[in-house]
Design a protein around this motif. Sequence first.
Motif, PDB file in Angstrom:
ATOM      1  N   PRO A 208       6.152 -24.686  -1.373  1.00  0.00           N
ATOM      2  CA  PRO A 208       6.176 -24.265  -0.791  1.00  0.00           C
ATOM      3  C   PRO A 208       6.076 -24.330   0.401  1.00  0.00           C
ATOM      4  N   VAL A 209       6.749 -24.730   1.567  1.00  0.00           N
ATOM      5  CA  VAL A 209       6.894 -24.877   2.379  1.00  0.00           C
ATOM      6  C   VAL A 209       6.922 -24.263   3.922  1.00  0.00           C
ATOM      7  N   ALA A 210       6.485 -24.507   5.224  1.00  0.00           N
ATOM      8  CA  ALA A 210       6.532 -23.845   6.155  1.00  0.00           C
ATOM      9  C   ALA A 210       7.238 -24.078   7.146  1.00  0.00           C
ATOM     10  N   ILE A 211       8.128 -22.895   7.225  1.00  0.00           N
ATOM     11  CA  ILE A 211       9.501 -23.615   8.734  1.00  0.00           C
ATOM     12  C   ILE A 211       8.549 -21.979   9.217  1.00  0.00           C
ATOM     13  N   GLY A 212       9.476 -22.857  10.715  1.00  0.00           N
ATOM     14  CA  GLY A 212       9.811 -21.745  12.044  1.00  0.00           C
ATOM     15  C   GLY A 212      10.276 -20.188  12.050  1.00  0.00           C
ATOM     16  N   VAL A 213       8.599 -19.595  12.403  1.00  0.00           N
ATOM     17  CA  VAL A 213       9.545 -18.155  12.496  1.00  0.00           C
ATOM     18  C   VAL A 213      10.560 -17.484  13.500  1.00  0.00           C
ATOM     19  N   TYR A 214      10.562 -19.054  14.562  1.00  0.00           N
ATOM     20  CA  TYR A 214      12.408 -18.737  15.309  1.00  0.00           C
ATOM     21  C   TYR A 214      12.419 -20.130  15.814  1.00  0.00           C
ATOM     22  N   ASP A 215      13.601 -20.410  16.140  1.00  0.00           N
ATOM     23  CA  ASP A 215      14.171 -20.926  16.488  1.00  0.00           C
ATOM     24  C   ASP A 215      13.232 -22.458  17.901  1.00  0.00           C
ATOM     25  N   VAL A 216      12.456 -23.397  18.045  1.00  0.00           N
ATOM     26  CA  VAL A 216      11.997 -24.215  19.180  1.00  0.00           C
ATOM     27  C   VAL A 216      12.446 -23.500  20.539  1.00  0.00           C
ATOM     28  N   THR A 217      11.352 -22.517  20.534  1.00  0.00           N
ATOM     29  CA  THR A 217      11.700 -21.952  22.607  1.00  0.00           C
ATOM     30  C   THR A 217      11.869 -22.996  23.793  1.00  0.00           C
ATOM     31  N   ARG A 218      12.057 -22.899  24.702  1.00  0.00           N
ATOM     32  CA  ARG A 218      12.750 -23.875  25.873  1.00  0.00           C
ATOM     33  C   ARG A 218      11.052 -23.583  26.253  1.00  0.00           C
ATOM     34  N   ALA A 219      10.392 -22.690  26.454  1.00  0.00           N
ATOM     35  CA  ALA A 219       8.516 -23.219  26.478  1.00  0.00           C
ATOM     36  C   ALA A 219       7.983 -24.231  26.485  1.00  0.00           C
ATOM     37  N   GLN A 220       8.572 -24.395  24.912  1.00  0.00           N
ATOM     38  CA  GLN A 220       7.872 -24.944  23.585  1.00  0.00           C
ATOM     39  C   GLN A 220       8.638 -26.390  23.919  1.00  0.00           C
ATOM     40  N   PHE A 221       9.385 -26.967  24.192  1.00  0.00           N
ATOM     41  CA  PHE A 221      10.237 -27.908  24.413  1.00  0.00           C
ATOM     42  C   PHE A 221       9.560 -28.576  26.050  1.00  0.00           C
ATOM     43  N   ALA A 222       9.898 -27.594  26.693  1.00  0.00           N
ATOM     44  CA  ALA A 222       8.779 -28.338  28.064  1.00  0.00           C
ATOM     45  C   ALA A 222       7.382 -29.002  28.231  1.00  0.00           C
ATOM     46  N   VAL A 223       6.434 -28.515  27.328  1.00  0.00           N
ATOM     47  CA  VAL A 223       6.005 -28.992  26.796  1.00  0.00           C
ATOM     48  C   VAL A 223       5.081 -29.649  26.291  1.00  0.00           C
ATOM     49  N   PHE A 224       6.263 -30.335  25.402  1.00  0.00           N
ATOM     50  CA  PHE A 224       6.832 -31.660  24.745  1.00  0.00           C
ATOM     51  C   PHE A 224       7.188 -32.544  25.723  1.00  0.00           C
ATOM     52  N   ALA A 225       8.404 -31.857  26.396  1.00  0.00           N
ATOM     53  CA  ALA A 225       9.072 -32.976  27.187  1.00  0.00           C
ATOM     54  C   ALA A 225       7.287 -33.731  28.917  1.00  0.00           C
ATOM     55  N   ARG A 226       7.220 -32.844  28.859  1.00  0.00           N
ATOM     56  CA  ARG A 226       5.904 -32.671  29.543  1.00  0.00           C
ATOM     57  C   ARG A 226       5.009 -34.097  29.552  1.00  0.00           C
ATOM     58  N   GLU A 227       3.886 -33.577  27.772  1.00  0.00           N
ATOM     59  CA  GLU A 227       3.900 -33.988  27.871  1.00  0.00           C
ATOM     60  C   GLU A 227       3.978 -35.478  27.425  1.00  0.00           C
ATOM     61  N   THR A 228       4.622 -36.198  26.993  1.00  0.00           N
ATOM     62  CA  THR A 228       5.096 -37.291  26.141  1.00  0.00           C
ATOM     63  C   THR A 228       6.108 -37.918  27.684  1.00  0.00           C
ATOM     64  N   GLY A 229       6.475 -37.479  28.822  1.00  0.00           N
ATOM     65  CA  GLY A 229       7.213 -38.129  29.549  1.00  0.00           C
ATOM     66  C   GLY A 229       8.599 -38.033  29.028  1.00  0.00           C
ATOM     67  N   TYR A 230       9.248 -37.482  27.817  1.00  0.00           N
ATOM     68  CA  TYR A 230      10.514 -37.403  27.582  1.00  0.00           C
ATOM     69  C   TYR A 230      11.209 -37.205  27.974  1.00  0.00           C
ATOM     70  N   GLU A 231      12.935 -37.376  27.804  1.00  0.00           N
ATOM     71  CA  GLU A 231      13.925 -37.350  29.452  1.00  0.00           C
ATOM     72  C   GLU A 231      15.229 -37.742  28.296  1.00  0.00           C
ATOM     73  N   THR A 232      15.954 -36.468  28.580  1.00  0.00           N
ATOM     74  CA  THR A 232      17.275 -36.493  27.733  1.00  0.00           C
ATOM     75  C   THR A 232      18.295 -37.776  28.193  1.00  0.00           C
ATOM     76  N   ASN A 233      17.753 -37.202  29.500  1.00  0.00           N
ATOM     77  CA  ASN A 233      19.120 -38.412  30.652  1.00  0.00           C
ATOM     78  C   ASN A 233      20.832 -38.245  29.933  1.00  0.00           C
ATOM     79  N   ASP A 234      21.075 -36.440  30.088  1.00  0.00           N
ATOM     80  CA  ASP A 234      22.537 -35.992  29.648  1.00  0.00           C
ATOM     81  C   ASP A 234      22.498 -34.908  30.967  1.00  0.00           C
ATOM     82  N   ALA A 235      23.576 -35.116  32.094  1.00  0.00           N
ATOM     83  CA  ALA A 235      23.804 -34.410  32.967  1.00  0.00           C
ATOM     84  C   ALA A 235      25.045 -33.692  32.371  1.00  0.00           C
ATOM     85  N   ALA A 236      25.865 -33.749  31.030  1.00  0.00           N
ATOM     86  CA  ALA A 236      26.296 -33.320  31.243  1.00  0.00           C
ATOM     87  C   ALA A 236      26.213 -31.792  30.653  1.00  0.00           C
TER      88      ALA A 236
END
Length: 295
Positions: free
Chosen positions: A80-108
Amino acid sequence: MRRTRDLAARIMAVIAFLILVSAIGPKSPAAAAGRAFRDCADCPLMRVVPAGTFVMGSPAREPGRQPAEGPQHRVTIERPVAIGVYDVTRAQFAVFARETGYETNDAACDWRAPKAHGRSIDQGDHDPVVCISWEDAHAFAGWLSRKTGHAYRLPSEAEWEYAARAGSSSTRPWRAGNARDFANYGADACCAPMASGRDHWLYTSPVGSFPPNAFGLYDMLGNVWQRTEDCGHEDYAGAPANGSAWVSGGDCSTRIVRGGAWFSPLDQLRSAVRAADPAGFRKSDIGFRVVRLVN
């Protein structure tokens, strides 16, 4: 004499209990199939998908079929494996970016302000995050692993298709009817957004806007293409049969995406559809979901 009888009765009760435990055995991981959980307040909601065997790929006569979808082959998801019920949301990715300082640096193609053909996509917190490269998705999964103490990762291509089919062997996992009642996708002629019927979004829709499949997973087809771990391969010749990611041979500068998106025609919304994009590629119709192992 009474104490002896009491002691004997207790011993017999313990023996009976041990026999019962032995007969039942330890709880199987499969017993947790269908269970939903969240490892932290900001973590994706996960659902346990049971182990099983399925036929991966599409039959030669399936409408819209591409050579990359064959040959069909049996794959066993061994645990068995657990899989996300939904795609990762903007809100969830925003928490990750805020906590880690992660930047994609892609203006396009900036996940915070995505555009399609120069036009802004109006997204809310519950829309799937887009403009996500394979490396971005890996960084998010790594953050989840560190945060929760559990091993999160991208799904293998086989895990993804098994979860998308949810026990079905048909072109799509839903019953016959108007496809726009089940998924967010584009115009019939590739490739442009379209809103019609229940699908009243030109671009991304909030996750969970359409019915789930039989495994309780939403938006496996449509809304956004979803990244997987696998390297690009022209077809399934030599593919693993155990559900693992195929990361040998092929072109590992590209990675497989699955499921179609808001920009895709209906013939790209099939359980077997696959495409290979550069690992660093970001686009406003590509997102992801994660998996993790369960005990």
